[in-house]
Design a protein around this motif. Sequence first.
Motif, PDB file in Angstrom:
ATOM      1  N   ASP A 130       0.815  -1.220   0.000  1.00  0.00           N
ATOM      2  CA  ASP A 130       0.000   0.000   0.000  1.00  0.00           C
ATOM      3  C   ASP A 130       0.847   1.268   0.000  1.00  0.00           C
ATOM      4  N   ASN A 131       2.131   1.144  -0.294  1.00  0.00           N
ATOM      5  CA  ASN A 131       3.006   2.301  -0.473  1.00  0.00           C
ATOM      6  C   ASN A 131       3.795   2.155  -1.767  1.00  0.00           C
ATOM      7  N   VAL A 132       3.122   2.249  -2.893  1.00  0.00           N
ATOM      8  CA  VAL A 132       3.828   2.185  -4.168  1.00  0.00           C
ATOM      9  C   VAL A 132       3.336   3.284  -5.093  1.00  0.00           C
ATOM     10  N   ALA A 133       4.215   3.646  -6.033  1.00  0.00           N
ATOM     11  CA  ALA A 133       3.927   4.653  -7.061  1.00  0.00           C
ATOM     12  C   ALA A 133       3.448   5.947  -6.403  1.00  0.00           C
ATOM     13  N   THR A 134       2.619   6.720  -7.080  1.00  0.00           N
ATOM     14  CA  THR A 134       2.131   7.984  -6.534  1.00  0.00           C
ATOM     15  C   THR A 134       1.264   7.680  -5.325  1.00  0.00           C
ATOM     16  N   ASP A 137       1.099   9.137   2.262  1.00  0.00           N
ATOM     17  CA  ASP A 137       1.305   8.418   3.513  1.00  0.00           C
ATOM     18  C   ASP A 137       0.222   8.813   4.508  1.00  0.00           C
ATOM     19  N   GLY A 138      -0.499   7.821   5.026  1.00  0.00           N
ATOM     20  CA  GLY A 138      -1.437   8.077   6.100  1.00  0.00           C
ATOM     21  C   GLY A 138      -0.709   8.342   7.401  1.00  0.00           C
ATOM     22  N   LEU A 139      -1.434   8.858   8.392  1.00  0.00           N
ATOM     23  CA  LEU A 139      -0.798   9.252   9.647  1.00  0.00           C
ATOM     24  C   LEU A 139      -0.381   8.067  10.502  1.00  0.00           C
ATOM     25  N   GLY A 140      -0.792   6.852  10.134  1.00  0.00           N
ATOM     26  CA  GLY A 140      -0.356   5.669  10.857  1.00  0.00           C
ATOM     27  C   GLY A 140       0.795   4.949  10.184  1.00  0.00           C
ATOM     28  N   HIS A 141       1.311   5.503   9.097  1.00  0.00           N
ATOM     29  CA  HIS A 141       2.364   4.828   8.338  1.00  0.00           C
ATOM     30  C   HIS A 141       3.649   4.683   9.146  1.00  0.00           C
ATOM     31  N   ILE A 173      -8.608  10.009   5.540  1.00  0.00           N
ATOM     32  CA  ILE A 173      -8.120  11.131   4.727  1.00  0.00           C
ATOM     33  C   ILE A 173      -9.281  11.680   3.915  1.00  0.00           C
ATOM     34  N   PRO A 174      -9.702  12.907   4.164  1.00  0.00           N
ATOM     35  CA  PRO A 174     -10.834  13.459   3.415  1.00  0.00           C
ATOM     36  C   PRO A 174     -10.430  13.820   1.994  1.00  0.00           C
ATOM     37  N   PRO A 175     -11.388  14.001   1.094  1.00  0.00           N
ATOM     38  CA  PRO A 175     -11.044  14.533  -0.233  1.00  0.00           C
ATOM     39  C   PRO A 175     -10.287  15.846  -0.083  1.00  0.00           C
ATOM     40  N   VAL A 336      -2.399   1.791   5.149  1.00  0.00           N
ATOM     41  CA  VAL A 336      -1.675   2.903   5.756  1.00  0.00           C
ATOM     42  C   VAL A 336      -1.330   3.991   4.758  1.00  0.00           C
ATOM     43  N   ALA A 337      -1.633   3.776   3.482  1.00  0.00           N
ATOM     44  CA  ALA A 337      -1.329   4.785   2.473  1.00  0.00           C
ATOM     45  C   ALA A 337      -2.311   4.671   1.322  1.00  0.00           C
ATOM     46  N   GLY A 338      -2.600   5.822   0.713  1.00  0.00           N
ATOM     47  CA  GLY A 338      -3.320   5.814  -0.549  1.00  0.00           C
ATOM     48  C   GLY A 338      -2.318   5.507  -1.637  1.00  0.00           C
ATOM     49  N   THR A 339      -2.563   4.480  -2.422  1.00  0.00           N
ATOM     50  CA  THR A 339      -1.526   3.931  -3.301  1.00  0.00           C
ATOM     51  C   THR A 339      -1.917   4.010  -4.764  1.00  0.00           C
ATOM     52  N   ALA A 340      -0.896   4.142  -5.636  1.00  0.00           N
ATOM     53  CA  ALA A 340      -1.096   4.230  -7.085  1.00  0.00           C
ATOM     54  C   ALA A 340      -2.175   5.249  -7.424  1.00  0.00           C
ATOM     55  N   LEU A 341      -2.009   6.461  -6.911  1.00  0.00           N
ATOM     56  CA  LEU A 341      -3.006   7.521  -7.035  1.00  0.00           C
ATOM     57  C   LEU A 341      -2.795   8.341  -8.306  1.00  0.00           C
ATOM     58  N   ARG A 342      -3.811   9.144  -8.628  1.00  0.00           N
ATOM     59  CA  ARG A 342      -3.714  10.089  -9.755  1.00  0.00           C
ATOM     60  C   ARG A 342      -4.227  11.457  -9.311  1.00  0.00           C
TER      61      ARG A 342
END
Length: 347
Positions: A130-134, A137-141, A173-175, A336-342
Motif C-alpha cells: 500500500d506504499n507504491v507509485a504515486t 502516507d497516512g498518519l499511521g504509516h 483522509i478526506p477529499p 496505511v497509504a493511498g496507493t497508485a493515485l492520480r
Amino acid sequence: METLRTMILATGLLFLVGEAAAQDAGMKAWVKGKGWGWVWGPQDEVGNLNEMTDASRLAALRLVSQGKAYDLGLPYDRNSFRWPGHSPAEIISFRSPHGVKTQKDLPFTTPEGGNGGGTAWHSNAIFMNDNVATQIDGLGHITHGPDNHFYNGFKADEWGGDFGLRKTDVTTIPPIIARGVMIDVATYKNVEALPGGYEITVADLEGALRAQNVDVTPGSVVLVRTGTARYWGENGSDHAKLAAHDTAGIGLAAAKWLVEQKGALILGSDTSSLEYGPAKPEDSQAYGGSFVPVHVYLLVEQGVHVMEFNNLEGLAADRVYEFAYFLTTNAIRGTVAGTALRPVAMR
C-alpha cells in the motif's frame, strides 16, 4: 537599545502578518513558529487536514482560469521502481475471455446457458504494497519510539491487527481540494535532476520561490520537484537511473520551515521518500537516531501527510507554479497509504 527595540517590533509585525495570513486562509490551529501538532482532540485521526473548509476549497477552485488539467500520477506495474522497504507487486489476470469460456464454471457464460453472443470479460487480481507509485502516507504509516506510537499517541500494539490499522488508516483522509504550489528546485539549481543524497535547504526553497514569483501561504499543498520523475518513463523500469536521484529531498530544517513558518498543509515530491537520505547525524539524532526524521516530524509530530512520487514534469514544462490541487484516495480500510493515485492539478 533602539536597534533591539526595532528588531523586536519587526519580529512582532512579521508574526502578526503570518497570523493574519493564517486567519485569511481559514487556519484555526496553525501557529507560526510551531506548526500544528496533536491539537484536535485525543481521538482525532485526520491531522491538519482538519484545516480544510468549504471556504478554503472554494478559494482553491478560483485558481482555475484555463481549465487545463495536469495528471500528477505515475503509471505503475510489476517492474516499477520502489523504495527498498516496500514490496513488489503482481498484476494477474484473474478472469480472461479465454478463461471464462474454457473454465465453464458459470452457466450464464456458456452458449447453452444463453450466451450465444460469446460475451466475456477481463478482470485482475492485484497483490501490492500500500506504499507504491504515486502515494499519500497516512498518519499511521510511521511509528516511533520503543512504544511504537504514531500520530496523536496511538500505539501499534493497541491499534494494529491482522487486517490493517484500526486508527488513522486511509479512510480517514478526506477529499483534498486546496491551493497547490510546486517548487521547482531542479530548475532553480540548473540541473535535469538533483543528485542522489542532495539536501534541499531552506535557501534552495526560498530561492526557487523568488525565481518563480510565488509563495507558500498557510493551507497550501507544497510539491517539491527534484527532477527524479523525468526518468520514470512508461513504468519506472530503469531502476538504476531513478536510484541515482531518488534520495535527493528536503531535510529537517526545510520541512520545519515549510510547516512552521509557511503553514504548508501537505508536503510532497517526485521521489519515493520526500526527504533526502541518508539523514545527516544531527537530523537523525533529533529523533533518537531515526533513519527518516522528516517522516517522524511530519506524520507523527505534526499530523502532516506526505505525498511521494508525484509527476511534476508537466507543471515544470509549462512553468505552472500555482494551481488548484485535487486528490482522493482509494478507500481501502486498514491500509496505511493511498496507493497508485492520480492527483490532479488545474490552472
